[in-house]
Design a protein around this motif. Structure first.
Motif, short mmCIF file in Angstrom:
data_model
loop_
_atom_site.label_atom_id
_atom_site.label_comp_id
_atom_site.label_asym_id
_atom_site.label_seq_id
_atom_site.Cartn_x
_atom_site.Cartn_y
_atom_site.Cartn_z
N PHE A 135 21.13 -44.49 107.36
CA PHE A 135 21.54 -43.16 106.91
C PHE A 135 20.85 -42.77 105.62
O PHE A 135 20.65 -41.58 105.36
CB PHE A 135 23.06 -43.10 106.74
N HIS A 193 28.54 -40.68 112.20
CA HIS A 193 27.67 -39.69 111.58
C HIS A 193 27.51 -40.01 110.10
O HIS A 193 28.41 -40.59 109.48
CB HIS A 193 28.25 -38.28 111.77
N ARG A 194 26.37 -39.61 109.56
CA ARG A 194 26.04 -39.90 108.16
C ARG A 194 27.16 -39.47 107.20
O ARG A 194 27.56 -40.23 106.33
CB ARG A 194 24.73 -39.23 107.76
N GLU A 195 27.67 -38.24 107.37
CA GLU A 195 28.69 -37.76 106.44
C GLU A 195 29.99 -38.57 106.54
O GLU A 195 30.69 -38.76 105.55
CB GLU A 195 28.97 -36.26 106.63
N ALA A 198 29.31 -41.87 104.69
CA ALA A 198 29.30 -41.66 103.24
C ALA A 198 30.70 -41.53 102.67
O ALA A 198 30.92 -41.87 101.50
CB ALA A 198 28.48 -40.42 102.90
N THR A 229 20.90 -39.14 111.13
CA THR A 229 22.13 -38.35 111.01
C THR A 229 23.26 -38.91 111.86
O THR A 229 24.42 -38.62 111.60
CB THR A 229 21.88 -36.88 111.40
N ARG A 230 22.92 -39.69 112.90
CA ARG A 230 23.94 -40.31 113.75
C ARG A 230 23.40 -41.62 114.27
O ARG A 230 22.23 -41.72 114.64
CB ARG A 230 24.30 -39.40 114.93
#
Length: 180
Positions: A113, A160-162, A165, A119-120
């Protein structure tokens, strides 16, 4: 090379063929990922080296940081068929239950990431593999779809990246992979 508090991850090469065969020779280890002959292992490792050259990522040997002993594999695998990058992990049975899969996978996810800008990332887990399902859940993955991989039904999990995080830093991980 990725470095965690207890582990080093380095790209797999064809020089790892004999070790790869030994890792996958245990019936409990290969129950979900299969066994390999020497020729099959050499071909798979050649493909892994090609992915490293073409995509800048691939599977890694996971070694104990203190001794250098190889204990498993973890890394990213591009699936052309699905158009997605998957994280995978397999460890020698003698090293199960120590949190190594989670620790190695956290490092690979942070790298994927972060530096790679993915992104995934998916995790394709064959039905009945409760241990890998638990690792995926600890890492924040959620079921995405049902599919068939290598002729066997699996649940494809996604992260997913978000979402990665926003996860809390795990104890002992100290916030991310080192680079050497």
């Amino acid at each position: 090379m990725l470095i965690t508090p207890r582990l080093r991850l380095r790209p797999l090469t064809e020089a790892d063929t004999d070790w790869w065969v030994r890792l996958h020779a245990d019936d409990e280890v290969n129950r979900f990922v299969g066994a390999y002959s020497h020729a099959q292992a050499a071909a798979r490792l050649h493909d892994i080296q090609r992915q490293w050259a073409e995509r800048g990522h691939g599977l890694c040997a996971v070694e104990l940081a203190e001794s250098g002993e190889p204990i498993g594999r973890c890394g990213l695998n591009w699936w052309e068929r699905f158009g997605e990058t998957e994280i995978g992990w397999t460890f020698a049975r003698s090293h199960w239950g120590n949190g190594y899969a989670t620790e190695a996978a956290q490092s690979v996810l942070a790298w994927g990431f972060g530096a790679l800008g993915l992104t995934r990332i998916t995790a394709m887990i064959h039905h009945g593999n409760a241990a890998s399902t638990a690792v995926a859940a600890r890492l924040g993955f959620a079921p995405l779809r049902e599919d068939v991989v290598l002729g066997r039904p699996c649940t494809v999990h996604a992260l997913h990246r978000e979402d990665f995080a926003s996860l809390p830093v795990r104890a002992g991980f100290e916030g991310g992979p080192g680079r050497a």
